[in-house]
Design a protein around this motif. Structure first.
Motif, mmCIF file in Angstrom:
data_model
loop_
_atom_site.group_PDB
_atom_site.id
_atom_site.type_symbol
_atom_site.label_atom_id
_atom_site.label_comp_id
_atom_site.label_asym_id
_atom_site.label_seq_id
_atom_site.Cartn_x
_atom_site.Cartn_y
_atom_site.Cartn_z
ATOM 1 N N TYR A 119 0.833 -1.208 0.000
ATOM 2 C CA TYR A 119 0.000 0.000 0.000
ATOM 3 C C TYR A 119 0.867 1.257 0.000
ATOM 4 O O TYR A 119 0.568 2.233 -0.691
ATOM 5 C CB TYR A 119 -0.931 -0.003 1.223
ATOM 6 C CG TYR A 119 -2.069 -0.988 1.098
ATOM 7 C CD1 TYR A 119 -3.265 -0.625 0.491
ATOM 8 C CD2 TYR A 119 -1.935 -2.283 1.602
ATOM 9 C CE1 TYR A 119 -4.310 -1.526 0.385
ATOM 10 C CE2 TYR A 119 -2.979 -3.197 1.484
ATOM 11 C CZ TYR A 119 -4.163 -2.812 0.882
ATOM 12 O OH TYR A 119 -5.192 -3.715 0.755
ATOM 13 N N ASN A 127 0.165 9.060 -5.806
ATOM 14 C CA ASN A 127 0.196 10.469 -5.415
ATOM 15 C C ASN A 127 0.854 11.308 -6.508
ATOM 16 O O ASN A 127 0.391 12.416 -6.822
ATOM 17 C CB ASN A 127 0.945 10.632 -4.097
ATOM 18 C CG ASN A 127 0.621 11.926 -3.398
ATOM 19 O OD1 ASN A 127 -0.529 12.184 -3.068
ATOM 20 N ND2 ASN A 127 1.625 12.759 -3.193
ATOM 21 N N LEU A 157 -10.374 2.072 0.727
ATOM 22 C CA LEU A 157 -10.308 3.264 1.571
ATOM 23 C C LEU A 157 -8.972 3.348 2.309
ATOM 24 O O LEU A 157 -8.460 4.441 2.566
ATOM 25 C CB LEU A 157 -11.466 3.272 2.564
ATOM 26 C CG LEU A 157 -12.865 3.419 1.940
ATOM 27 C CD1 LEU A 157 -13.941 3.343 3.025
ATOM 28 C CD2 LEU A 157 -12.986 4.723 1.147
ATOM 29 N N LYS A 158 -8.402 2.195 2.637
ATOM 30 C CA LYS A 158 -7.082 2.183 3.275
ATOM 31 C C LYS A 158 -6.050 2.823 2.359
ATOM 32 O O LYS A 158 -5.247 3.656 2.800
ATOM 33 C CB LYS A 158 -6.677 0.743 3.606
ATOM 34 C CG LYS A 158 -5.246 0.614 4.140
ATOM 35 C CD LYS A 158 -4.885 -0.835 4.451
ATOM 36 C CE LYS A 158 -3.442 -0.951 4.936
ATOM 37 N NZ LYS A 158 -3.087 -2.355 5.299
ATOM 38 N N LEU A 160 -6.593 4.925 -0.188
ATOM 39 C CA LEU A 160 -6.869 6.352 -0.351
ATOM 40 C C LEU A 160 -6.399 7.161 0.855
ATOM 41 O O LEU A 160 -5.956 8.301 0.705
ATOM 42 C CB LEU A 160 -8.363 6.584 -0.572
ATOM 43 C CG LEU A 160 -8.954 6.189 -1.923
ATOM 44 C CD1 LEU A 160 -10.375 6.720 -2.044
ATOM 45 C CD2 LEU A 160 -8.097 6.680 -3.083
ATOM 46 N N SER A 161 -6.499 6.586 2.046
ATOM 47 C CA SER A 161 -6.099 7.308 3.259
ATOM 48 C C SER A 161 -4.605 7.590 3.287
ATOM 49 O O SER A 161 -4.143 8.442 4.056
ATOM 50 C CB SER A 161 -6.489 6.502 4.501
ATOM 51 O OG SER A 161 -5.649 5.364 4.667
ATOM 52 N N MET A 162 -3.836 6.905 2.438
ATOM 53 C CA MET A 162 -2.391 7.066 2.409
ATOM 54 C C MET A 162 -1.942 7.997 1.286
ATOM 55 O O MET A 162 -0.736 8.218 1.099
ATOM 56 C CB MET A 162 -1.728 5.688 2.262
ATOM 57 C CG MET A 162 -2.107 4.707 3.367
ATOM 58 S SD MET A 162 -1.549 3.015 3.061
ATOM 59 C CE MET A 162 0.214 3.194 3.292
ATOM 60 N N GLU A 164 -2.067 11.752 -0.538
ATOM 61 C CA GLU A 164 -2.306 13.156 -0.219
ATOM 62 C C GLU A 164 -3.297 13.815 -1.175
ATOM 63 O O GLU A 164 -4.111 14.634 -0.764
ATOM 64 C CB GLU A 164 -0.984 13.934 -0.252
ATOM 65 C CG GLU A 164 0.023 13.497 0.801
ATOM 66 C CD GLU A 164 1.336 14.244 0.669
ATOM 67 O OE1 GLU A 164 1.393 15.185 -0.157
ATOM 68 O OE2 GLU A 164 2.294 13.888 1.372
ATOM 69 N N ASP A 166 -6.440 14.618 -3.411
ATOM 70 C CA ASP A 166 -7.850 14.276 -3.242
ATOM 71 C C ASP A 166 -8.598 14.154 -4.568
ATOM 72 O O ASP A 166 -9.824 14.085 -4.581
ATOM 73 C CB ASP A 166 -8.546 15.300 -2.338
ATOM 74 C CG ASP A 166 -8.526 16.711 -2.926
ATOM 75 O OD1 ASP A 166 -7.987 16.899 -4.045
ATOM 76 O OD2 ASP A 166 -9.040 17.634 -2.254
ATOM 77 N N HIS A 195 -15.971 9.266 -1.962
ATOM 78 C CA HIS A 195 -14.935 8.654 -2.795
ATOM 79 C C HIS A 195 -15.507 7.886 -3.989
ATOM 80 O O HIS A 195 -14.747 7.442 -4.850
ATOM 81 C CB HIS A 195 -14.072 7.717 -1.950
ATOM 82 C CG HIS A 195 -13.409 8.396 -0.798
ATOM 83 N ND1 HIS A 195 -12.458 9.385 -0.961
ATOM 84 C CD2 HIS A 195 -13.580 8.247 0.552
ATOM 85 C CE1 HIS A 195 -12.060 9.808 0.231
ATOM 86 N NE2 HIS A 195 -12.721 9.140 1.162
#
Length: 281
Positions: A119, A127, A157-158, A160-162, A164, A166, A195
């Motif tokens: 991940y 990114n 979602l894990k 995406l949370s990593m 920056e 959007d 999302h």
């Protein structure tokens, strides 16, 4: 909601034929598979101009380019850099065609086998893609897909949370999620929330063995399972809860139909479009 055909269903046809058939079937747009004889990152500017002009003549939108580059989580840094270059070229093509989304593949393995470093690496390169896409006003979309880091809503979602940036969203694909054996109904839509950027529609069915036309194998938490690509309602992925949830949240984006059942391309797309409209009614 607006309906698009996936050009990969018309893989045996030219890009021009695929667009004409898509319009004749009554779709609002066409999502173009960015490989094969339709579009690639190396397609010439002249060819892109031809496709753009035909789309304008047909009044056919091109909401997304389905890229196949990426695989960042398990690729070498050199391979990732090559994928970024391909992405940049496809980004220019998307901008010229007026496509607002480009699909990028984060890579594998299956989420249930993945480690945190998979991940972390995918997030780093995605990114960078996000930075490039932002300059063009284009959104990156990751497809919830079996045999990938993002094969469930929590795993997607894990990742995406990593990241920056959007301007990276997710493609809900009930057919893929059925294969993964994860929830693809109302709760999956609510959990995706902001999302949720795009929706793919196709049906699948678990079968005992390979051999029949349209069968394939995929690794799941149950092992190597066999599946049959099916027309909507003839497989086992019940899309009604999904469609009901999309209406509940006021989703007004695109639904791309990508049926690969063993029927002629025009026949299976016409069938699925009719079924989807009835289910949404």
């Amino acid at each position: 909601m607006k309906f698009a055909a996936f050009s990969g269903v018309f893989a045996a046809h030219s890009m021009q034929e695929a667009m004409l058939l898509t319009k004749q079937l009554g779709f609002d747009g066409i999502e173009i598979a960015a490989r094969g004889n339709h579009i690639t990152p190396d397609t010439s500017p002249e060819r892109i101009t031809e496709i753009k002009q035909l789309a304008q003549t047909l009044q056919l939108d091109i909401p997304a380019l389905a890229g196949y580059m990426g695989g960042f989580s398990t690729a070498s840094d050199k391979e990732c850099a090559i994928a970024i270059d391909e992405f940049k070229r496809l980004l220019d093509i998307a901008s010229e065609l007026g496509a607002s989304m480009i699909r990028v593949q984060p890579g594998g393995p299956n989420a249930f086998m993945a480690q945190d470093y998979h991940y972390t690496k995918a997030a780093y390169w995605l990114n960078l893609c996000g930075v490039e896409a932002r300059a063009k006003g284009i959104q990156i979309v990751l497809e919830i897909h079996n045999e990938s880091l993002v094969e469930t809503v929590p795993s997607a979602l894990k990742l995406l949370s990593m990241i920056e940036q959007d301007n990276i969203g997710l493609i809900h694909d009930a057919g893929n999620m059925y294969i993964t054996d994860t929830d693809y109904g109302r709760e999956s839509v609510l959990q995706l929330g902001k999302h949720l950027a795009h929706v793919h529609v196709k049906d699948e069915k678990r079968v005992a063995e390979l051999g029949a036309p349209g069968t394939f194998r995929s690794l799941t938490h149950r092992g190597n399972e066999a599946f049959l690509q099916s027309r909507l309602g003839e497989g086992e992925a019940d899309h009604q809860p999904l469609f009901d949830a999309l209406r509940e949240i006021g989703y007004s984006g695109w639904l791309t139909l990508e049926c690969h059942a063993p029927f002629p391309a025009v026949e299976r797309l016409a069938y699925d479009l009719h079924v989807v409209k009835n289910m949404l009614a």
